[in-house]
Scaffold this motif. Structure first.
Motif, PDB file in Angstrom:
ATOM      1  N   ASN A 108       0.814  -1.209   0.000  1.00 62.83           N
ATOM      2  CA  ASN A 108       0.000   0.000   0.000  1.00 62.83           C
ATOM      3  C   ASN A 108       0.853   1.267   0.000  1.00 62.83           C
ATOM      4  N   GLY A 109       0.517   2.155  -0.906  1.00 62.57           N
ATOM      5  CA  GLY A 109       1.152   3.471  -0.899  1.00 62.57           C
ATOM      6  C   GLY A 109       2.578   3.509  -1.409  1.00 62.57           C
ATOM      7  N   ALA A 110       3.048   2.415  -2.003  1.00 63.79           N
ATOM      8  CA  ALA A 110       4.434   2.351  -2.460  1.00 63.79           C
ATOM      9  C   ALA A 110       4.691   3.291  -3.637  1.00 63.79           C
ATOM     10  N   GLY A 111       3.641   3.525  -4.437  1.00 67.49           N
ATOM     11  CA  GLY A 111       3.798   4.395  -5.597  1.00 67.49           C
ATOM     12  C   GLY A 111       3.463   3.697  -6.909  1.00 67.49           C
ATOM     13  N   LYS A 112       2.628   2.659  -6.841  1.00 66.03           N
ATOM     14  CA  LYS A 112       2.280   1.875  -8.029  1.00 66.03           C
ATOM     15  C   LYS A 112       1.539   2.679  -9.077  1.00 66.03           C
ATOM     16  N   THR A 113       0.495   3.390  -8.651  1.00 63.71           N
ATOM     17  CA  THR A 113      -0.335   4.116  -9.608  1.00 63.71           C
ATOM     18  C   THR A 113       0.474   5.222 -10.286  1.00 63.71           C
ATOM     19  N   THR A 114       1.250   5.922  -9.477  1.00 67.52           N
ATOM     20  CA  THR A 114       2.116   6.973 -10.013  1.00 67.52           C
ATOM     21  C   THR A 114       3.115   6.373 -10.996  1.00 67.52           C
ATOM     22  N   PHE A 115       3.719   5.260 -10.605  1.00 62.57           N
ATOM     23  CA  PHE A 115       4.691   4.612 -11.492  1.00 62.57           C
ATOM     24  C   PHE A 115       4.023   4.128 -12.778  1.00 62.57           C
ATOM     25  N   TYR A 139     -10.405  -1.226  -4.803  1.00 64.72           N
ATOM     26  CA  TYR A 139     -10.575  -1.028  -3.357  1.00 64.72           C
ATOM     27  C   TYR A 139     -10.357   0.404  -2.883  1.00 64.72           C
ATOM     28  N   ARG A 140      -9.201   0.943  -3.188  1.00 62.44           N
ATOM     29  CA  ARG A 140      -8.865   2.258  -2.635  1.00 62.44           C
ATOM     30  C   ARG A 140      -9.816   3.327  -3.149  1.00 62.44           C
ATOM     31  N   PRO A 141     -10.356   4.157  -2.253  1.00 61.14           N
ATOM     32  CA  PRO A 141     -11.248   5.219  -2.700  1.00 61.14           C
ATOM     33  C   PRO A 141     -10.554   6.116  -3.723  1.00 61.14           C
ATOM     34  N   THR A 145     -10.142   6.993 -10.414  1.00 59.89           N
ATOM     35  CA  THR A 145     -10.068   8.399 -10.810  1.00 59.89           C
ATOM     36  C   THR A 145      -8.610   8.868 -10.846  1.00 59.89           C
ATOM     37  N   GLN A 146      -7.848   8.442  -9.858  1.00 60.68           N
ATOM     38  CA  GLN A 146      -6.435   8.842  -9.800  1.00 60.68           C
ATOM     39  C   GLN A 146      -5.707   8.448 -11.087  1.00 60.68           C
ATOM     40  N   LEU A 147      -5.904   7.207 -11.523  1.00 62.13           N
ATOM     41  CA  LEU A 147      -5.234   6.749 -12.743  1.00 62.13           C
ATOM     42  C   LEU A 147      -5.768   7.502 -13.962  1.00 62.13           C
ATOM     43  N   THR A 247      10.849   3.591  -5.499  1.00 61.06           N
ATOM     44  CA  THR A 247      10.238   4.921  -5.610  1.00 61.06           C
ATOM     45  C   THR A 247      10.740   5.879  -4.533  1.00 61.06           C
ATOM     46  N   LYS A 248      10.446   7.137  -4.731  1.00 60.70           N
ATOM     47  CA  LYS A 248      10.681   8.199  -3.734  1.00 60.70           C
ATOM     48  C   LYS A 248      12.162   8.403  -3.431  1.00 60.70           C
ATOM     49  N   LEU A 249      12.995   8.145  -4.443  1.00 62.26           N
ATOM     50  CA  LEU A 249      14.429   8.350  -4.254  1.00 62.26           C
ATOM     51  C   LEU A 249      14.820   9.813  -4.321  1.00 62.26           C
ATOM     52  N   ASP A 250      13.833  10.692  -4.557  1.00 61.88           N
ATOM     53  CA  ASP A 250      14.124  12.123  -4.458  1.00 61.88           C
ATOM     54  C   ASP A 250      14.219  12.543  -2.992  1.00 61.88           C
ATOM     55  N   GLY A 251      13.934  11.661  -2.098  1.00 60.54           N
ATOM     56  CA  GLY A 251      14.092  11.952  -0.670  1.00 60.54           C
ATOM     57  C   GLY A 251      15.552  11.828  -0.260  1.00 60.54           C
ATOM     58  N   ILE A 272      13.802   3.726 -11.183  1.00 58.84           N
ATOM     59  CA  ILE A 272      13.660   4.454  -9.925  1.00 58.84           C
ATOM     60  C   ILE A 272      12.736   5.649 -10.130  1.00 58.84           C
ATOM     61  N   GLY A 273      11.949   5.924  -9.102  1.00 61.77           N
ATOM     62  CA  GLY A 273      11.069   7.096  -9.109  1.00 61.77           C
ATOM     63  C   GLY A 273      11.755   8.221  -8.368  1.00 61.77           C
ATOM     64  N   THR A 274      11.760   9.410  -8.984  1.00 61.64           N
ATOM     65  CA  THR A 274      12.497  10.523  -8.379  1.00 61.64           C
ATOM     66  C   THR A 274      11.628  11.767  -8.222  1.00 61.64           C
ATOM     67  N   GLY A 275      10.319  11.559  -8.061  1.00 67.40           N
ATOM     68  CA  GLY A 275       9.447  12.717  -7.883  1.00 67.40           C
ATOM     69  C   GLY A 275       8.012  12.344  -8.161  1.00 67.40           C
ATOM     70  N   GLU A 276       7.115  13.282  -7.936  1.00 64.73           N
ATOM     71  CA  GLU A 276       5.697  13.005  -8.115  1.00 64.73           C
ATOM     72  C   GLU A 276       5.236  13.238  -9.546  1.00 64.73           C
ATOM     73  N   LYS A 277       6.018  13.990 -10.295  1.00 62.70           N
ATOM     74  CA  LYS A 277       5.615  14.329 -11.663  1.00 62.70           C
ATOM     75  C   LYS A 277       5.790  13.124 -12.596  1.00 62.70           C
TER      76      LYS A 277
ATOM     77  N   VAL B 103       5.137  12.261   4.780  1.00 61.31           N
ATOM     78  CA  VAL B 103       5.668  12.033   3.436  1.00 61.31           C
ATOM     79  C   VAL B 103       4.633  11.288   2.587  1.00 61.31           C
ATOM     80  N   ASN B 104       4.919  11.108   1.328  1.00 62.08           N
ATOM     81  CA  ASN B 104       3.979  10.542   0.375  1.00 62.08           C
ATOM     82  C   ASN B 104       3.584   9.098   0.679  1.00 62.08           C
ATOM     83  N   GLY B 105       2.282   8.853   0.668  1.00 63.78           N
ATOM     84  CA  GLY B 105       1.775   7.487   0.679  1.00 63.78           C
ATOM     85  C   GLY B 105       1.790   6.771   2.020  1.00 63.78           C
TER      86      GLY B 105
HETATM   87  N1  LIG Z   1       8.353  12.283  -3.976  1.00 63.68           N
HETATM   88  C1  LIG Z   1       7.902  11.202  -4.618  1.00 63.68           C
HETATM   89  N2  LIG Z   1       6.634  10.829  -4.446  1.00 63.68           N
HETATM   90  C2  LIG Z   1       6.189   9.740  -5.108  1.00 63.68           C
HETATM   91  C3  LIG Z   1       6.997   8.989  -5.977  1.00 63.68           C
HETATM   92  N3  LIG Z   1       6.249   7.977  -6.486  1.00 63.68           N
HETATM   93  C4  LIG Z   1       5.021   8.106  -5.929  1.00 63.68           C
HETATM   94  N4  LIG Z   1       4.971   9.173  -5.103  1.00 63.68           N
HETATM   95  C5  LIG Z   1       3.869   9.655  -4.267  1.00 63.68           C
HETATM   96  O1  LIG Z   1       3.566   8.651  -3.317  1.00 63.68           O
HETATM   97  C6  LIG Z   1       2.181   8.685  -2.993  1.00 63.68           C
HETATM   98  C7  LIG Z   1       1.580   7.313  -3.209  1.00 63.68           C
HETATM   99  O2  LIG Z   1       1.641   7.023  -4.597  1.00 63.68           O
HETATM  100  P1  LIG Z   1       0.575   6.106  -5.328  1.00 63.68           P
HETATM  101  O3  LIG Z   1       1.000   5.997  -6.747  1.00 63.68           O
HETATM  102  O4  LIG Z   1      -0.798   6.548  -5.026  1.00 63.68           O
HETATM  103  O5  LIG Z   1       0.878   4.739  -4.565  1.00 63.68           O
HETATM  104  P2  LIG Z   1       0.163   3.331  -4.757  1.00 63.68           P
HETATM  105  O6  LIG Z   1       1.188   2.294  -4.561  1.00 63.68           O
HETATM  106  O7  LIG Z   1      -0.603   3.309  -6.036  1.00 63.68           O
HETATM  107  O8  LIG Z   1      -0.855   3.344  -3.534  1.00 63.68           O
HETATM  108  P3  LIG Z   1      -2.071   2.303  -3.265  1.00 63.68           P
HETATM  109  O9  LIG Z   1      -2.709   2.076  -4.578  1.00 63.68           O
HETATM  110  O10 LIG Z   1      -2.933   2.995  -2.281  1.00 63.68           O
HETATM  111  O11 LIG Z   1      -1.442   1.092  -2.701  1.00 63.68           O
HETATM  112  C8  LIG Z   1       1.586   9.774  -3.849  1.00 63.68           C
HETATM  113  O12 LIG Z   1       1.569  10.972  -3.083  1.00 63.68           O
HETATM  114  C9  LIG Z   1       2.567   9.911  -4.984  1.00 63.68           C
HETATM  115  O13 LIG Z   1       2.549  11.215  -5.540  1.00 63.68           O
HETATM  116  C10 LIG Z   1       8.367   9.397  -6.138  1.00 63.68           C
HETATM  117  O14 LIG Z   1       9.169   8.797  -6.850  1.00 63.68           O
HETATM  118  N5  LIG Z   1       8.755  10.515  -5.434  1.00 63.68           N
END
Ligand SMILES: Nc1nc2c(ncn2[C@@H]2O[C@H](COP(=O)(O)OP(=O)(O)OP(=O)(O)O)[C@@H](O)[C@H]2O)c(=O)[nH]1
Ligand SMILES: Nc1nc2c(ncn2[C@@H]2O[C@H](COP(=O)(O)OP(=O)(O)OP(=O)(O)O)[C@@H](O)[C@H]2O)c(=O)[nH]1
Ligand SMILES: [Mg+2]
Ligand SMILES: [Mg+2]
Lengths: 306, 297
Positions: A108-115, A139-141, A145-147, A247-251, A272-277, B103-105
């Motif tokens: 959960n919340g790892a960044g799948k949808t964003t990736f 499942y997730r509310p 829509t997010q995708l 993901t989130k290696l911009d941290g 690797i993910g390096t940001g939200e964009k 932080v995110n997520g």
């Molecule tokens: N800074 C940063 N934020 C990220 C990165 N990848 C994803 N995020 C953020 O992490 C949060 C969770 O990302 P999601 O893509 O919703 O994660 P998910 O794995 O789809 O979440 P679930 O579907 O709920 O399990 C969001 O705020 C994204 O914008 C990244 O590489 N860097």
């Protein structure tokens, strides 16, 4: 915190040299320092132990202690070893079929949808592909829509079925939709799930066996601690994934989880993910990750300067 | 619970077949603590305290180790985790304003949904502020939570100024006579200076509507996060004076051990724990319970 690991090691060695004879015990002391740095970087406990044992052997073999800057040489050895451990070279996605099916999985919340969005964008702009995104998180509310919002941002179609509560069916519908509309890559975004959630793990196994993906990417948060090995192992046992995404290696995390994952499941880290964009995606470079874990800038130039 | 059994069985293995706490036992103990994300520094601190006890008491049997450990870990969590939080009800301030950061997520929005549910169950009138106007569908997500648990959500369009949403929410809470207002914020990494400044601004704007608000600044931490959580705590505290922590995803295999060191170092109490994705999956943190659950079947 450990910006100057090699300085620290130099100092440690100076003390050792003062003691005259170089013994295995001396080196062992220094290895403690290194092990702490690795653990603070969230490298798995066992991995850190095995790694320092290897480095100790190598350091003794290379007569590290007789050089002028043993700390720096040792740091370079470690950097090389870490790089090698993390795969040495870059592993790319391949497209063995049309459409190529890519399944995305993770906690959960790892960044799948964003990736998923980033990957679609990457394949469209860099690889000249026509991807379709499939919204398979029921499942997730607002997951769908997010995708859809991301798809719109990057101009990629999204297949969704708001009526359905069956991820297997939705995934299959998505693939049929891709075939009918000339999409040559299908990226399936799935719900976040815990490795110990049996029902959810069975669900994704079913999706896998129904769609026969060519690529299964395990998405993992770079800030993950010691649990990374457990999770990666279970997801790999259940899905036999083809690669990992950090993901989130911009941290400012050291990202030791990368090493743990690689050493436990022996699958390449592909992106690797390096940001939200949507543009914030890079291919994985083992040597950069190695320096990051050790907490130093450019090790090689450091050693050359010495 | 599997995770805790796991921890317990590791401890049992550590002490099995040994009658005194010797170096081997302490080494194994180190492994158990480090692999629970307690971190090397805090682990050494715990071990040193145990060594001191062993030295003082001369002989400590392994059957006493469990109790000793419990004591020491509880001590680290102790001073700042009073028994103040024994219900989902709040005191005098009305509306009581909670700002949620992290932080995110990590689970901010979900924690808000669950918390709103608990507060409502306890008889409070709750309003949520959708001040994450950045992440795709963040507003939809919190609105769905509002519908699910039956509480009002104040929102503006995506991309609007989050401080303005927070302001609106508090104004609305005052005029509606709400008991609690909870403000969601976009996930942000703590090393992004601009985004951290934005958070300070969102916080400061609330004070203009309700002096003293936000009363609670809740930092949400993911239990699977490693040592980076310490830096998160540091930076978010600098930006917003965090005064409560929530630890999410404890239903997974991660132990959340990093909060032991955080709690010790920053003196910020853990207030809530998340144990699932459903609206009932939020619990008040109970220090004794947390520590016991590490060691008990
Ligand atoms: N800074 C940063 N934020 C990220 C990165 N990848 C994803 N995020 C953020 O992490 C949060 C969770 O990302 P999601 O893509 O919703 O994660 P998910 O794995 O789809 O979440 P679930 O579907 O709920 O399990 C969001 O705020 C994204 O914008 C990244 O590489 N860097
Ligand atoms: N298993 C489990 N999942 C959780 C828990 N809390 C949150 N989640 C899940 O974690 C994912 C992310 O939760 P969100 O509430 O969207 O996280 P967030 O911090 O608001 O994310 P951003 O706003 O994108 O930074 C979702 O899939 C949630 O369902 C928990 O306690 N246990
Ligand atoms: Mg998702
Ligand atoms: Mg959110």
């Amino acid at each position: 915190m450990f910006e100057n690991l090699s300085d620290k090691l130099d100092r440690a060695f100076k003390v050792l040299k003062g003691q005259g004879t170089i013994t295995e015990i001396n080196v062992a002391e220094t290895m403690k320092e290194i092990r702490k740095a690795l653990l603070d970087a969230d490298v798995n406990y066992k991995t850190a132990k095995a790694f320092t044992d290897d480095v100790r052997q190598k350091a003794l073999g290379d007569n590290v202690l007789t050089t002028i800057s043993p700390g720096q040489l040792l740091t370079k050895i470690m950097n090389d070893e870490l790089t090698a451990l993390m795969g040495g070279t870059t592993a790319e996605i391949t497209f063995p079929a049309t459409p190529t099916i890519i399944l995305i999985a993770g906690l959960n919340g790892a960044g799948k949808t964003t990736f998923s969005g980033k990957l679609a964008n990457f394949l469209k702009t860099q690889k000249n592909k026509k991807p379709l995104l499939v919204a398979d998180d029921i499942y997730r509310p607002a997951a769908i829509t997010q995708l859809q919002v991301l798809g719109e941002q990057i101009g990629i179609p999204v297949y969704a079925n708001l009526e359905s509560k069956d991820p297997v069916a939705i995934a299959l519908e998505g693939i049929a939709h891709a075939k009918a509309n000339g999409n040559n890559v299908v990226i399936i975004d799935t719900a976040g799930r815990l490795a110990i959630d049996e029902a959810m793990m069975v669900e994704i196994e079913k999706v896998k066996s129904a769609v026969n993906p060519h690529e299964i990417l395990f998405v993992v948060d770079a800030m993950t601690g010691q649990d990374a090995v457990n999770t990666a192992k279970v997801f790999n046992d259940r899905l036999d994934f083809t690669g990992a995404v950090l993901t989130k290696l911009d941290g400012d995390t050291r990202g030791g989880a990368a090493l743990s994952i690689k050493s436990v499941v022996n699958k390449p880290i592909k992106f690797i993910g390096t940001g939200e964009k949507m543009e914030a995606l890079d291919v994985f470079h083992p040597e950069r990750m190695a320096s990051r874990i050790l907490g130093m800038g450019d090790v090689v130039s450091l050693v050359e300067r010495a | 619970e599997k995770t805790k059994d796991n921890f317990f069985s590791k401890i049992t293995k550590v002490i099995a077949g040994k009658s005194t706490v010797d170096d081997d036992v302490l080494d194994d103990l180190e492994e158990v603590l480090v692999t629970s994300d307690v971190g090397v520094t805090t682990t050494l601190k715990i071990i040193e305290r145990i060594q001191a006890r062993v030295a003082r008491d001369k002989y400590v049997s392994t059957s006493e180790l469990n109790t000793l450990l419990r004591d020491e870990i509880q001590n680290l969590l102790a001073e700042n985790n009073s028994n103040d939080f024994n219900s989902f009800e709040y005191g005098n301030q009305k509306p009581y304003v909670i700002m949620v950061v992290g932080v995110n997520g990590v689970g901010k929005t979900t924690t808000i949904g669950k918390l709103a549910h608990q507060l409502k169950q306890a008889g409070n009138k709750v309003v949520l502020g959708a001040a994450d106007t950045f992440r795709a569908a963040a507003v939809d997500q919190i609105q769905l939570w509002g519908e699910r648990v039956g509480v009002r959500v104040v929102a503006q369009a995506m991309g609007s100024d989050p401080a303005s949403v927070a302001y609106d929410t508090l104004r609305s809470a005052v005029s509606n006579g709400d008991d609690v207002a909870i403000i969601d914020t976009a996930g942000r990494l703590h090393n992004k200076v601009g985004l951290m400044n934005e958070l300070t601004k969102i916080k400061n704007v609330m004070e203009k509507v309700i002096p003293g608000a936000p009363h609670e600044i809740l930092l949400v931490l993911d239990a699977s996060t490693g040592q980076n959580a310490i830096e998160q705590c540091k930076q978010f505290t600098e930006a917003t004076n965090v005064n409560a922590l929530a630890l999410t995803k404890l239903d997974g295999t991660a132990k959340g051990g990093v909060v032991i060191g955080i709690s010790d170092q920053f003196k910020i109490p853990v207030k809530y724990i998340g144990v699932g994705e459903g609206m009932n999956d939020l619990q008040l943190f109970d220090r004794k319970g947390f520590v016991n659950s590490l060691f008990n079947k």
